[in-house]
Write a protein that holds these residues in place. Structure first.
Motif, short mmCIF file in Angstrom:
data_model
loop_
_atom_site.label_atom_id
_atom_site.label_comp_id
_atom_site.label_asym_id
_atom_site.label_seq_id
_atom_site.Cartn_x
_atom_site.Cartn_y
_atom_site.Cartn_z
N GLY A 197 113.05 71.12 -3.25
CA GLY A 197 114.46 71.19 -2.88
C GLY A 197 114.96 72.60 -2.67
N LEU A 198 114.33 73.60 -3.28
CA LEU A 198 114.77 74.98 -3.07
C LEU A 198 114.61 75.34 -1.60
N CYS B 36 100.51 67.65 -5.26
CA CYS B 36 101.04 67.45 -6.62
C CYS B 36 101.97 66.25 -6.69
N LEU B 37 102.79 66.06 -5.66
CA LEU B 37 103.69 64.91 -5.66
C LEU B 37 102.91 63.61 -5.61
N ARG B 38 101.81 63.58 -4.86
CA ARG B 38 100.99 62.37 -4.83
C ARG B 38 100.30 62.12 -6.16
N LYS C 88 113.55 62.64 1.89
CA LYS C 88 114.39 63.83 1.72
C LYS C 88 115.08 63.84 0.37
N GLU C 89 115.62 62.70 -0.06
CA GLU C 89 116.34 62.66 -1.34
C GLU C 89 115.42 63.00 -2.50
N ASN C 90 114.19 62.52 -2.44
CA ASN C 90 113.23 62.84 -3.51
C ASN C 90 112.90 64.32 -3.53
N ILE C 91 112.77 64.91 -2.36
CA ILE C 91 112.46 66.33 -2.30
C ILE C 91 113.63 67.15 -2.85
#
Length: 614
Positions: A464-465, A528-530, A580-583
Motif C-alpha cells: 500500500g505504500l 510473500c502474499l501467496r 487493490k483493497e488487499n494491497i
C-alpha cells in the motif's frame, strides 16, 4: 540525492499516480488533509466529531452490547488524576460498563477511598473495595473479583478512556464474538485533547508481541478466559499485562488454533506521561525488563518452543534466541549474476569470510554475461569457495525465471535468494534467519539491508505504500529503534525483499516459486502474499545485517521508456492478482499511518480516526 530530495520526489510521484488512478479530486482531498493538519494544529485530532459521538449515544441506547468491567487498581492516586480518570469513564457514549476499583492506598492517602465512595454513591456502576497492597497483579485480580461483566478491560488509575472506547469495543465484540480485542492509544501530558503522539498498532503480530508488549491499552477480553488462565501473576509484576496477554492468546489458540486477538484501529485510550509511568520509558521502572524476560521465557517453556529470551536492542524489547534445528539444515544460496564480477566477488568474499553458519551451498546463476573476464572468473570459484558452482541460464532477463531456474540445482531444505551486490556485515546473519524461518508457521525471513551510506534500505515490506508497496523505515539512520521499536525487533510483515530472502524450499515449491509474469518488480511481494494466502507467516529480523549496494547491477528504470512500461504492467498485475483493497490495507500497518511516506508518520487527514463508527 539527499534524503529530503528523495522523499519529495517520491511524494510527487505518488501524487501523479493517485491523480491518474482516482482523479484530481481524490488527490486534492489528500493534499487538503495534509495541509490542514500542518496549518491548523493537532488539537483533538484523535477524537471523533461531537456529532459522531452523539450518534453513538443514540445507537448505544438501543444496542445490546456486552457489559465490559474495567479493572483498575488504585494506589495513592493523586486526586486530580483519579477525578479525570473516573470522569472519562462516566462520560462514555455507551452505558455497558462498570468500573471496578481495588484500593490499596496507604493510611496517608485515605482520601482516595473517600473520594471514590462519594462518586460510587452517585453512580451505581462504580464498584469499590479496600485491600492490602500486594502488588499490581494481585491488586488487579482483586478488582476482577468485583466484576460482573462478560468482558474485562484493564485501565491504569492515572490514565483516561476516550469517550467512545466502550462503544467501539462493545460494538466490535458483539459483531465478531472475539474473545480478546485491543485498540490504539495516545500519550498525553496535560489533556488528551493535546495528545502529542499516538501508537498506531498492527493487527495481531505474534513475533512482534514476543519482542515487546505492543498491545498495551486498551485491552478487553472475556472474563471466563481471564479466569481460565488464573488471572494476572504477581511473579511478573512490572510486565504483568504482557504476561497475561501471552497466556490469554495461548488459551484462545489452544481452543481454536486459527483464533487471533482482534485489533480495533481507533485511539480508545489516553496514556498519561509523567515521571513515574512506563509511558515515559522503562527507565522509570527498571524491574519491567526482567519481568518481561520472565514472561516471555515462561511462555516459551509452556508452549514447548525451544528458545531463550534475552534483552533486545533497546530497553523494553526482547530478543528470542531460537535453538537451531538438529542437524542444522542445508541452505542453498541462489545468486543471479550478469558480469559485474567485482560486485559478485565482494559478495562471495564477505559471505565466506564472515558467515558463522557453515551448512550452505552457493549457486551462482549466470545470466547472459558478455564480458570474457566473467567466464574466466567463474572458473576460479569452485576451488576458491567451497560448495560454490555456476549454472547457466539462457533467455531474456526475468528475475523470477532466473531464480526458479536456479532452484532446480538446489539441494537445501532452505533457499536463500540473494542479490549479487549484497555485502555481509554481521557473521550471525544466516544463523538468525534460519532460526526465525524454522519456527512453526513461518515460511520466510527477511533481513536488515543498509545503503552504503548506512541508512536503511529495507526493514520489511509494507503493501500500500506509494499505492503498491514500499520498505519500512527507508532512509532511516542505522542504529535507531524506529516507530514503536519496529526497526529494532523481530517483526511480522506482509512481505520482505528478494534481495535477501530465506524461504523453506517446501514452501517455495508449494506456491510454484516466483511468478514469472513479474519479471522485475513486485515478484517478492507477490511471492510473500501467496505464501501468506497458504497460511504461512513472513518475518523480518534486525539481527541479520547486510549492506545492499542499491541494485546497481541492474541500473535505474526511471529514464527507460520500455522499463517504465513494464513496471506499470507489473503494478497493474499486483492489483489484478491480489486485489487493490488487499494491497492498500496491510494488516501489519495501521490505516491511520501515511501511505505517502515510509517512516510511519501519521496519515495527513486521519480519516480512519474521524469515523467513530468503524
Amino acid at each position: 540525492m539527499n534524503l529530503r530530495t528523495k522523499r519529495i520526489k517520491e511524494l510527487f510521484g505518488y501524487a501523479v499516480t493517485l491523480t491518474r488512478q482516482e482523479g484530481a479530486a481524490a488527490m486534492l482531498r489528500r493534499a487538503g488533509g495534509f495541509f490542514r493538519r500542518r496549518l491548523f494544529g493537532k488539537n483533538a485530532r484523535y477524537l471523533p466529531s461531537p456529532e459522531a459521538l452523539e450518534r453513538e449515544r443514540a445507537d448505544a441506547a438501543a444496542a445490546d452490547f456486552p457489559k465490559i468491567s474495567i479493572l483498575t487498581p488504585l494506589y495513592n492516586t493523586p486526586e486530580p488524576f483519579l477525578r479525570e480518570f473516573i470522569d472519562s469513564v462516566c462520560a462514555q457514549t455507551a452505558p455497558n460498563w462498570e468500573l471496578c476499583l481495588a484500593d490499596a492506598s496507604d493510611a496517608d492517602h485515605a482520601g482516595v477511598g473517600e473520594y471514590v465512595r462519594e462518586r460510587a454513591a452517585k453512580e451505581p456502576r462504580i464498584r469499590y473495595c479496600k485491600i492490602d497492597n500486594q502488588g499490581i497483579a494481585a491488586n488487579t485480580n482483586a478488582a476482577a473479583q468485583l466484576a460482573a461483566g462478560d468482558y474485562l478491560a484493564l485501565a491504569d488509575h492515572d490514565d483516561q478512556l476516550a469517550p467512545h472506547a466502550i462503544y467501539c469495543m462493545g460494538r466490535r465484540l458483539k459483531e465478531t464474538g472475539a474473545d480478546f480485542a485491543y485498540s490504539d492509544e495516545a500519550l498525553f501530558r496535560k489533556t488528551p485533547r493535546k495528545a502529542h503522539v499516538a501508537h498506531f498498532k498492527p493487527d495481531y503480530a505474534p513475533e512482534y508481541l514476543m519482542s515487546c508488549n505492543y498491545i498495551c491499552h486498551l485491552a478487553v477480553f472475556r472474563r471466563s478466559l481471564f479466569e481460565a488462565v488464573g488471572g494476572e501473576r504477581p511473579e511478573c509484576d512490572g510486565a504483568q499485562d504482557h504476561d497475561l496477554f501471552l497466556r490469554l492468546i495461548d488459551e484462545i489458540q489452544r481452543r481454536d488454533p486459527n483464533a487471533e486477538p482482534l485489533h480495533v484501529p481507533q485511539v480508545l485510550y489516553y496514556w498519561r506521561v509523567h515521571a513515574g509511568s512506563t509511558s515515559s520509558g522503562n527507565e522509570a521502572k527498571p524491574y519491567v525488563e526482567q519481568a518481561a524476560l520472565r514472561a516471555v521465557q515462561e511462555h516459551l517453556d509452556a508452549t514447548g518452543r525451544k528458545g531463550r529470551a534475552e534483552p533486545g536492542k533497546f530497553p523494553g524489547t526482547i530478543h528470542v534466541q531460537w535453538e537451531l534445528p538438529d542437524p542444522e539444515p542445508l541452505v542453498s544460496i541462489l545468486i543471479p549474476n550478469k558480469d559485474h564480477v567485482q560486485d559478485l566477488e565482494k559478495c562471495l568474499f564477505s559471505l565466506y569470510s564472515k558467515t558463522f553458519y557453515e551448512r550452505f551451498e552457493v549457486i551462482v546463476i549466470e545470466n547472459n554475461s558478455t564480458d570474457p573476464a566473467t567466464a574466466a572468473y567463474y572458473k576460479t570459484l569452485p576451488e576458491r569457495y567451497e560448495n560454490c558452482r555456476v549454472v547457466g541460464y539462457t533467455g531474456e532477463f526475468n528475475f523470477s525465471r532466473i531464480n526458479n531456474f536456479g532452484r532446480r540445482f538446489a539441494s537445501g531444505k532452505y533457499l536463500l535468494l540473494l542479490n549479487n551486490d549484497i555485502e555481509i556485515l554481521d557473521g550471525d546473519w544466516l544463523t538468525q534467519m534460519v532460526a526465525e524461518a524454522s519456527q512453526p508457521g513461518v515460511a520466510a525471513c527477511g533481513a536488515m539491508l543498509y545503503y552504503p551510506d548506512d541508512t536503511v534500505q529495507h526493514a520489511g515490506v509494507i503493501t500500500g505504500l506509494g499505492g503498491y508497496a514500499g520498505h519500512s523505515h527507508k532512509y532511516h539512520k542505522r542504529g535507531g529503534s524506529g516507530y514503536m521499536f519496529r526497526l529494532a525487533t523481530v517483526q511480522d510483515y506482509s512481505a520482505v525483499t528478494a534481495a535477501c530472502l530465506l524461504v523453506r524450499t517446501s514452501a517455495y515449491d508449494a506456491v510454484g516459486g516466483l511468478d514469472e509474469k513479474f519479471t522485475v518488480a513486485f515478484n517478492d511481494v507477490d511471492f510473500c502474499l501467496r505464501l501468506r494466502e497458504k497460511g504461512w507467516r513472513i518475518v523480518w529480523t534486525p539481527y541479520a545485517e547486510l549492506r545492499h549496494h542499491e541494485s546497481k547491477s541492474r541500473g535505474s528504470d526511471e529514464k527507460d521508456t520500455a522499463k517504465k512500461a513494464r513496471f506499470a504492467e507489473e503494478k497493474a498485475r499486483l492489483y489484478e492478482v491480489h486485489g487493490k483493497e488487499n494491497i492498500l490495507h496491510d494488516p501489519y500497518y495501521s490505516p491511520s499511518l501515511s501511505l505517502d511516506y515510509e517512516d510511519f508518520r501519521e496519515s495527513a487527514d486521519l480519516t480512519n480516526l474521524k469515523n467513530a463508527d468503524l
